[in-house]
Design a protein around this motif. Sequence first.
Motif, short mmCIF file in Angstrom:
data_model
loop_
_atom_site.label_atom_id
_atom_site.label_comp_id
_atom_site.label_asym_id
_atom_site.label_seq_id
_atom_site.Cartn_x
_atom_site.Cartn_y
_atom_site.Cartn_z
N VAL A 329 7.53 44.11 9.35
CA VAL A 329 7.55 45.26 8.44
C VAL A 329 7.50 44.82 6.98
O VAL A 329 6.76 45.38 6.17
N LEU A 330 8.28 43.79 6.63
CA LEU A 330 8.50 43.47 5.23
C LEU A 330 7.62 42.35 4.69
O LEU A 330 7.66 42.07 3.49
N ASP A 331 6.86 41.70 5.53
CA ASP A 331 5.99 40.61 5.08
C ASP A 331 4.80 41.19 4.31
O ASP A 331 4.00 41.95 4.87
N LEU A 335 -1.54 41.55 2.07
CA LEU A 335 -1.66 43.01 2.03
C LEU A 335 -2.39 43.46 0.77
O LEU A 335 -2.38 42.78 -0.27
N SER A 336 -3.01 44.64 0.87
CA SER A 336 -3.63 45.25 -0.30
C SER A 336 -2.57 45.83 -1.22
O SER A 336 -1.38 45.89 -0.85
N LEU A 342 3.56 50.48 -0.11
CA LEU A 342 4.20 51.11 1.04
C LEU A 342 5.39 50.27 1.52
O LEU A 342 6.49 50.80 1.77
N VAL A 343 5.19 48.96 1.61
CA VAL A 343 6.27 48.07 2.03
C VAL A 343 7.42 48.10 1.02
O VAL A 343 8.60 48.09 1.39
N SER A 344 7.09 48.17 -0.27
CA SER A 344 8.13 48.23 -1.30
C SER A 344 8.98 49.49 -1.16
O SER A 344 10.20 49.46 -1.36
N GLN A 345 8.33 50.59 -0.81
CA GLN A 345 9.08 51.84 -0.59
C GLN A 345 10.01 51.72 0.62
O GLN A 345 11.15 52.19 0.60
#
Length: 436
Positions: A329-331, A335-336, A342-345
């Motif tokens: 999830v957090l890697d 990523l674009s 999205l991951v930061s959110q």
Amino acid sequence: MTQTDRDGIQRRTEFRHLRRRFWAGLGAVKHNSNARYLLGAFLLGMCLLWMLRKVLFPLDTLGTLARPLDGLLQLSLLALTVLGVMGILLSLGGPQGSLKTREALRKAGLTNHAGEVPILVAKAQDKDHPRLTVWTFDPCGIPLEEWEDKQSRLEAALNITIARMSWAMGRERICLYAVPAKGDLPERLLWQESYLSPASFVLVLGEGLAGPVTVDLTRVPHVLLGGSTGSGKSVLLKLLLMQALRKGAQVAIADFKGGVDFPDTWHRRCRMCFQEEDLLDLLTELVEELENRKKLFRRAECPNLDRYHQVTGVYLPRWIFACDEVAEVLDKTGLSKEEKELVSQIESKLATIARQGRAFGIHLILATQRPDANILPGQIKNNIDFRACGRADNVLSQIILDSADAAPRVPKEIPGRFLLLDGTLFQAYWFDENEL
């Protein structure tokens, strides 16, 4: 330090411990009936020997030598009595096998700069955990950290498995809590329904040397599990989730391997999500629930969920969010820009729950096997105080426990063996999820 100085220090230490053993022996005679019987039997025997000395040692036939020889015999019997009493008191005042233990510690390399070896001053069963034996030592100035560094050597030398070590009497003593090596943890423990804790929200993980290992989510709200493939991490995660369901919690599971690790029974009992967008929606709902509960508790003047239940009589279920592989999830690697956002959110929502979830009954159980220090942000990890690491290399152990302790202490060949942040080693219960 010269050899003369070393010899002087060692003599003074030996005299100090002989004096301590003497007074401890007197205490044993005072409080222990068996010790009194032993000392009394010895004194009675010496009294009989004294009274029968002329029969056992007829000296009258020696003429003028009889009187001085009888005086010498009396002095000898008196000296033997004194030495015998001293020997009994010293024996009663110290544990059996103390000399053998000192030899073992010397072989393990546990010596101070004067060449002294720690002295075993007591050995007794632990009152709180009868399975454990407490070995109490005079450390002779050797700090606890050095004992911990040499734990594997100590275990081999003394043929024990050490559950933990601690200072005692300030820093005058060091205690080893241990079991015999043959009494080590079993390699497999089957879960039984009787193990389910009746306490409010205490979850049972397995069994350590001192007994069952548990986590109380009302006090320590979040759990982090680590371990390489085959370490038993997923089984332990499911064991905790099963108990949470038994206790009436709402469980949400993020599984980015398509749900293949969770059979249909989990899908029926839990809320499952397999995409980042769904996960963000779920975490947003949990944060909103947290904020709603915050308002409810404020109006009811209640500091936490259990108190709210007591005061209002309104039941609000606890929420458990679990992620079987949080690295997926957090890697953010590769990523674009939109995907990173999205991951930061997601990170932000998890951090909010990690900081505030305890009082409001919203908990995280996260698991990872990826040895990447960038996977778990500090704002999440620093709020997870309960951490267990299974089979791992130095890097993964460092991520989970902030130390490399799991790498040498967790056997590579035993699945389900975990090390906690506080150094507790335990065997997790094996749970058959078909019984869910």
